[in-house]
Enzyme design. Structure first.
Site, PDB file in Angstrom:
ATOM      1  N   GLU A   3      -0.926  30.657 -19.087  1.00 28.24           N
ATOM      2  CA  GLU A   3       0.151  31.364 -18.394  1.00 28.24           C
ATOM      3  C   GLU A   3       0.919  32.222 -19.398  1.00 28.24           C
ATOM      4  OE1 GLU A   3       2.051  28.962 -15.051  1.00 28.24           O
ATOM      5  OE2 GLU A   3       1.863  27.507 -16.655  1.00 28.24           O
ATOM      6  N   ASP A  20       2.931  18.053 -16.419  1.00 33.04           N
ATOM      7  CA  ASP A  20       3.136  19.165 -15.492  1.00 33.04           C
ATOM      8  C   ASP A  20       1.806  19.797 -15.058  1.00 33.04           C
ATOM      9  OD1 ASP A  20       4.865  21.114 -14.142  1.00 33.04           O
ATOM     10  OD2 ASP A  20       4.096  22.551 -15.613  1.00 33.04           O
ATOM     11  N   HIS A  34      -3.212  19.570 -12.040  1.00 31.58           N
ATOM     12  CA  HIS A  34      -4.043  20.752 -11.784  1.00 31.58           C
ATOM     13  C   HIS A  34      -5.352  20.725 -12.590  1.00 31.58           C
ATOM     14  CE1 HIS A  34      -0.529  21.930  -9.736  1.00 31.58           C
ATOM     15  NE2 HIS A  34       0.084  22.571 -10.706  1.00 31.58           N
ATOM     16  N   LYS A  45       1.991  27.676 -21.852  1.00 32.61           N
ATOM     17  CA  LYS A  45       2.908  28.733 -21.401  1.00 32.61           C
ATOM     18  C   LYS A  45       3.045  29.770 -22.502  1.00 32.61           C
ATOM     19  CE  LYS A  45       4.807  26.111 -17.920  1.00 32.61           C
ATOM     20  NZ  LYS A  45       4.336  26.428 -16.583  1.00 32.61           N
TER      21      LYS A  45
HETATM   22  C1  BG6 Z   1       3.141  24.291 -11.230  1.00 33.89           C
HETATM   23  C2  BG6 Z   1       3.725  23.928 -12.560  1.00 33.89           C
HETATM   24  O1  BG6 Z   1       2.681  23.136 -10.578  1.00 33.89           O
HETATM   25  O2  BG6 Z   1       2.056  25.196 -11.421  1.00 33.89           O
HETATM   26  C3  BG6 Z   1       4.187  25.180 -13.279  1.00 33.89           C
HETATM   27  O3  BG6 Z   1       4.810  23.046 -12.376  1.00 33.89           O
HETATM   28  C4  BG6 Z   1       3.068  26.182 -13.376  1.00 33.89           C
HETATM   29  O4  BG6 Z   1       4.684  24.858 -14.569  1.00 33.89           O
HETATM   30  C5  BG6 Z   1       2.444  26.425 -12.020  1.00 33.89           C
HETATM   31  O5  BG6 Z   1       3.615  27.393 -13.878  1.00 33.89           O
HETATM   32  C6  BG6 Z   1       1.196  27.286 -12.139  1.00 33.89           C
HETATM   33  O6  BG6 Z   1       0.764  27.628 -10.857  1.00 33.89           O
HETATM   34  P1  BG6 Z   1      -0.004  29.009 -10.585  1.00 33.89           P
HETATM   35  O7  BG6 Z   1      -0.346  28.947  -9.142  1.00 33.89           O
HETATM   36  O8  BG6 Z   1       0.967  30.110 -10.943  1.00 33.89           O
HETATM   37  O9  BG6 Z   1      -1.198  29.011 -11.485  1.00 33.89           O
END
Ligand code: BG6
Length: 503
Positions: A235, A254, A259, A350
Site C-alpha cells: 500500500e 491488521d 487478508h 504501508k
Molecule cells: C483493511 C486494513 O482491512 O484493509 C487497512 O485495516 C488496509 O489497514 C485495508 O489499508 C486494505 O484494503 P484494500 O481494499 O484497500 O486493499
C-alpha cells in the site's frame, strides 16, 4: 415513494450495459440495520455500496436501510448526512439527483444505546419479522457482544435474522474464542457473517476460478513443480487517522492474520467438492491447520520513516517510542502432501513504492536444459494481479528473435481483464456490494467461519509473541521503498528474490 426507475434503466444509468443489467437478480425486500450508521466505515463503504446495488436494481420495493447510532437525530437529518456521504464516496452514480433522492427515501434512523436500553423497542417495532433482517456491526469490537445480546433480548435474533461482524475479530486466539462464544450464545453460526472484505474482491474470487475451472494448472500445482509462492499486498497509504487502532494491531494483526491468510488459503487449498460455504471453508481450514509455526528468522518487521511530504509512522500514530510494525514479511511453510518443501513468502506494508497486490506462483526450472548453460536459467511464473490493473501474467520462455543462436528470453503472456473482457470487467460490484448482498441472500461462502478465525489466530499468536517477547527489531524503511533491506535478505538467503513492487 415509487422507485426511480426499473431494473434495466437504473443499471444503464449507472453505466452497465444491457447484458450485465439482465444478469442482476433482485432480492426480496429486506431490512438492514447499520449499527454505527453515522461512522466512517458506514459513510465511506457500507452505505455507498448499498446505494450502488440499489441503482443497479437489485433491491425490490419495500427494502429498508436503518442507520442506528448513539447521536440524537431524526431520519430527515440522517438522510441529509448520508446524501453528503454519497456525494463524497459513491462515485459517478451519486451525480444522479433522482437516484440519490430515491435511495434516501428508503433510509430511516434510530437513536440507540448499544450498552443501555434506549432505542431498542423502537428498533424492534420498525422491523418486519417476516423478512430477512440483517444487522451490520460497524462499531468498535467492544460493542459486538452487547449488540448481539440486546438483539436477542428484544426478539430480533430469530427467523431470518443475521449479523455482520467487521474486523478486528478478536485480538488473539482467546479473545476471538470469547467473542465467538458470546455471539453464538445469541445467534447460530449460520446467522453470523464475519467479514474479510478481501474475499469480496472480484480477483480474489477469480483465484478460485483460475485454479478450479482450468485443467492447465492443477496437475502442476504442488511442490514437485512449484518452487515457491510470493504473496504481496503493498500500500502507499500510511496510518494517519487510524493510529489508535493500528498501533495496537500492527501489520501482523491488521493484514497478515486475515487478508493475507485468506489469499494463502485460496491459493493453497485442495479443490473443494463443491462451491458451497462449508466445502470451501473446510478446505481453507485444513491449510491453516497445516501451517508450521513461523521461526524467528523467518519474520522481518519494519516501520516507515517520514519524508518532506509525509510524517513517519511514529508521528502518524502519536507514539514516539512505538515498536509496532507497519511492514511484515514472513517465510511460511505448509506441512502437507501437496506443499511440503515449497515455501510461501508473505509481504505487506504501508507507504511502499506502489499500491500493488499480487500472488506469484514461481515454477521450478526445467530438469535439464538442452540449450546448455549459456542459454541461462529460466522459469515460468504465473502472476495473479489482484489490484490494481487486475489480470494474469504467465511468464514463458521463448527464443529471442533474430540471429545469434539459441538465445532464450522470458516474456509474459499478459491477460489484463479490462482488455480481455471489455467494459464489463471495469464495472463489477466492489467487495462490500457483493458481500452485503451475499448476507441478504444467505450465502456464507465468502465469510469466515468461527473455527477458521480461531485457527488463524492460533497460528499467528506465537509469531506475534516472538516479535514482542524476543524484541524482534522493527527496522526503519524509507517511504516509497519496498520495505526494509532485511526483507530482501529473507529471500536472498534461499537463493530467491522478491518480485519488484510496481504500479
Ligand atoms: C483493511 C486494513 O482491512 O484493509 C487497512 O485495516 C488496509 O489497514 C485495508 O489499508 C486494505 O484494503 P484494500 O481494499 O484497500 O486493499
Amino acid at each position: 415513494m415509487p422507485r426511480w426507475c426499473g431494473k434495466l434503466g437504473a443499471a444503464k444509468a449507472k453505466g452497465c450495459d444491457e447484458q450485465m443489467a439482465s444478469r442482476i437478480i433482485p432480492v426480496d425486500p429486506f431490512d438492514l440495520v447499520v449499527f454505527g450508521g453515522t461512522g466512517d466505515l458506514a459513510r465511506r463503504k457500507i452505505i455507498p455500496a448499498l446505494f450502488r446495488r440499489w441503482c443497479a436494481g437489485q433491491m425490490r420495493d419495500g427494502t429498508r436501510i436503518i442507520g442506528a447510532a448513539r447521536s440524537e437525530r431524526d431520519s430527515e437529518e440522517y438522510r441529509a448526512l448520508i446524501g453528503d456521504a454519497l456525494a463524497e464516496f459513491a462515485g459517478p452514480a451519486a451525480r444522479d439527483a433522482d437516484a440519490v433522492t430515491g435511495f434516501l427515501a428508503i433510509l430511516d434512523y434510530v437513536t440507540i444505546d448499544a450498552t443501555g436500553t434506549l432505542g431498542w423497542s423502537e428498533l424492534r417495532d420498525l422491523l418486519n419479522p417476516q423478512r430477512v433482517r440483517a444487522f451490520y456491526f460497524s462499531v468498535g469490537p467492544e460493542l459486538f457482544g452487547p449488540l448481539a445480546e440486546r438483539l436477542h433480548k428484544h426478539g430480533m435474533a430469530d427467523g431470518e435474522s443475521r449479523i455482520v461482524v467487521e474486523k478486528p475479530f478478536g485480538n488473539d486466539q482467546s479473545s476471538a474464542e470469547a467473542l465467538n462464544r458470546t455471539l453464538t450464545t445469541h445467534f447460530q453460526e449460520h446467522q453470523i457473517y464475519r467479514i474479510d472484505h478481501y474475499l469480496g474482491k472480484e480477483t480474489v474470487q477469480n483465484l478460485m476460478a483460475i485454479r478450479f475451472a482450468n485443467m492447465l494448472f492443477e496437475p502442476l500445482w504442488n511442490s514437485q513443480y512449484v518452487d515457491h509462492i510470493q504473496i504481496t499486498v503493498a500500500e502507499t497509504v500510511g496510518v494517519a487517522g487510524r493510529g489508535a487502532y493500528y498501533d495496537h494491531a500492527g501489520a501482523m494483526r491488521d493484514m497478515v492474520q486475515n487478508h493475507l491468510m485468506q489469499l494463502l488459503c485460496l491459493i493453497a487449498m485442495e479443490p473443494p467438492a463443491k462451491f458451497d460455504p462449508d466445502a470451501v471453508r473446510d478446505e481453507k481450514l485444513k491449510v491453516i491447520r497445516a501451517l508450521d509455526p513461523v521461526a524467528r528468522d523467518d519474520i522481518v518487521r519494519g516501520q516507515y520513516l517520514g519524508d518532506s511530504a509525509n510524517a513517519g509512522y511514529r508521528e502518524d500514530v502519536g507514539n514516539p517510542d512505538s515498536t509496532t510494525e507497519s511492514f511484515a514479511a514472513l517465510r511460511v511453510q505448509i506441512s502437507n502432501w501437496r506443499w511440503a518443501g515449497t515455501p510461501i513468502y508473505l509481504r505487506t506494508g504501508k507507504r511502499l513504492r506502489a499500491r500493488a497486490s499480487e500472488i506469484a506462483v514461481v515454477f521450478k526450472e526445467t530438469p535439464h536444459s538442452i540449450f546448455g548453460a549459456e542459454a541461462g536459467r529460466h522459469r515460468n511464473i504465473l502472476t495473479i494481479r489482484l489490484q490494481p490493473n487486475e489480470g494474469i501474467d504467465l511468464d514463458m520462455t521463448i527464443k529471442e528473435p533474430g540471429p545469434g543462436g539459441m538465445r532464450l528470453v522470458d516474456v509474459p503472456l499478459d491477460m489484463t481483464f479490462a482488455q480481455a473482457l471489455g467494459p464489463e470487467a471495469q464495472d463489477v460490484p466492489d467487495a462490500y456490494e457483493r458481500l452485503i448482498m451475499d448476507v441478504v441472500r444467505g450465502n456464507q461462502t465468502l465469510f469466515m467461519r468461527c473455527d477458521e478465525v480461531e485457527a488463524a489466530w492460533a497460528w499467528i499468536d506465537p509469531a506475534i509473541r516472538l516479535c514482542e517477547d524476543e524484541a524482534l527489531p522493527v527496522l526503519p524503511y524509507d517511504p516509497g521503498s519496498s520495505g526494509p533491506e532485511d526483507a530482501l535478505a529473507l529471500m536472498h538467503r534461499d537463493g530467491r528474490r522478491w518480485r519488484e513492487i510496481k504500479p
